[in-house]
Design a protein around this motif. Sequence first.
Motif, PDB file in Angstrom:
ATOM      1  N   SER A  70       0.847  -1.229  -0.004  1.00 43.89           N
ATOM      2  CA  SER A  70       0.047   0.036  -0.034  1.00 43.89           C
ATOM      3  C   SER A  70       0.938   1.209   0.096  1.00 43.89           C
ATOM      4  O   SER A  70       2.094   1.135   0.402  1.00 43.89           O
ATOM      5  N   PRO A  71       0.279   2.582  -0.491  1.00 42.06           N
ATOM      6  CA  PRO A  71       1.322   3.514  -0.308  1.00 42.06           C
ATOM      7  C   PRO A  71       1.820   3.814   0.977  1.00 42.06           C
ATOM      8  O   PRO A  71       3.178   4.251   1.010  1.00 42.06           O
ATOM      9  N   GLU A  72       1.102   3.495   2.132  1.00 38.93           N
ATOM     10  CA  GLU A  72       1.659   3.640   3.492  1.00 38.93           C
ATOM     11  C   GLU A  72       2.879   2.840   3.527  1.00 38.93           C
ATOM     12  O   GLU A  72       3.944   3.093   4.303  1.00 38.93           O
ATOM     13  N   PHE A  74       4.646   1.327   1.489  1.00 41.40           N
ATOM     14  CA  PHE A  74       5.840   1.720   0.476  1.00 41.40           C
ATOM     15  C   PHE A  74       6.614   2.871   1.194  1.00 41.40           C
ATOM     16  O   PHE A  74       7.989   2.746   0.997  1.00 41.40           O
ATOM     17  N   VAL A  75       5.968   3.887   1.912  1.00 40.04           N
ATOM     18  CA  VAL A  75       6.730   4.953   2.631  1.00 40.04           C
ATOM     19  C   VAL A  75       7.659   4.320   3.577  1.00 40.04           C
ATOM     20  O   VAL A  75       8.717   4.534   3.906  1.00 40.04           O
ATOM     21  N   SER A  95       7.719  11.209  -2.649  1.00 37.31           N
ATOM     22  CA  SER A  95       7.052  12.242  -3.593  1.00 37.31           C
ATOM     23  C   SER A  95       8.094  13.009  -4.172  1.00 37.31           C
ATOM     24  O   SER A  95       7.443  13.246  -5.643  1.00 37.31           O
ATOM     25  N   LEU A 114      -0.125   3.736 -12.615  1.00 37.40           N
ATOM     26  CA  LEU A 114      -1.132   4.011 -11.531  1.00 37.40           C
ATOM     27  C   LEU A 114      -2.038   2.572 -11.620  1.00 37.40           C
ATOM     28  O   LEU A 114      -2.299   2.200 -10.498  1.00 37.40           O
ATOM     29  N   LEU A 117      -0.662  -0.060  -9.705  1.00 38.46           N
ATOM     30  CA  LEU A 117      -0.322  -0.037  -8.220  1.00 38.46           C
ATOM     31  C   LEU A 117      -1.403   0.027  -7.305  1.00 38.46           C
ATOM     32  O   LEU A 117      -2.787   0.419  -7.832  1.00 38.46           O
ATOM     33  N   GLY A 120      -4.113   4.959  -4.241  1.00 39.12           N
ATOM     34  CA  GLY A 120      -3.326   5.689  -3.228  1.00 39.12           C
ATOM     35  C   GLY A 120      -2.118   6.260  -3.914  1.00 39.12           C
ATOM     36  O   GLY A 120      -1.833   7.274  -3.214  1.00 39.12           O
ATOM     37  N   TYR A 121      -1.645   5.656  -4.557  1.00 37.82           N
ATOM     38  CA  TYR A 121      -0.302   6.104  -5.247  1.00 37.82           C
ATOM     39  C   TYR A 121      -0.232   7.222  -6.044  1.00 37.82           C
ATOM     40  O   TYR A 121       0.625   7.964  -6.134  1.00 37.82           O
ATOM     41  N   ASP A 122      -1.573   7.434  -6.491  1.00 44.08           N
ATOM     42  CA  ASP A 122      -1.577   8.826  -7.279  1.00 44.08           C
ATOM     43  C   ASP A 122      -1.219  10.107  -6.696  1.00 44.08           C
ATOM     44  O   ASP A 122      -0.327  10.908  -7.170  1.00 44.08           O
ATOM     45  N   LEU A 124       1.108  10.023  -4.268  1.00 45.13           N
ATOM     46  CA  LEU A 124       2.608   9.976  -4.136  1.00 45.13           C
ATOM     47  C   LEU A 124       3.369  10.496  -5.482  1.00 45.13           C
ATOM     48  O   LEU A 124       4.280  10.946  -5.320  1.00 45.13           O
TER      49      LEU A 124
END
Length: 131
Positions: A70-72, A74-75, A95, A114, A117, A120-122, A124
């Motif tokens: 998930s984007p979270e 990934f971070v 970002s 996108l 993925l 939510g990656y949009d 980022l």
Amino acid sequence: MVMRWEAFLHQVKERGDYETTREAERAARTVLALLGAHLVGEVRAELAARLPESLALVLLNPLQAREPLSPERFVRATAAWIEGATEQTAAWDVSAVLSVAADAAGDELTRHILLQLPAGYDLLFGHPHPV
């Protein structure tokens, strides 16, 4: 068209507000290695073709991901790979790098990226629009 090494790093340095080009390069290599594990086939090859050669190789020889993050997550993974990073600084790193990668890719390829993925990656990539 391939983005030149200096231009790519300059934009990452500017967007990430890094003091040195070395910091921008570290962020770029880490984020693109993680991104490469999430992209497959033609989309990954097309993005690689638009990046400077050494960053294209990082994207094409990614760190292995067992599952799409998930984007979270990934971070968080980015924070784990960058010495001294926190989730907040890693979000900034992600970002900065992904927005420059989106510029290099162009709108159509970014849409295809996108689609591969999780949602939510949009944000980022700096493209907060429905795909």
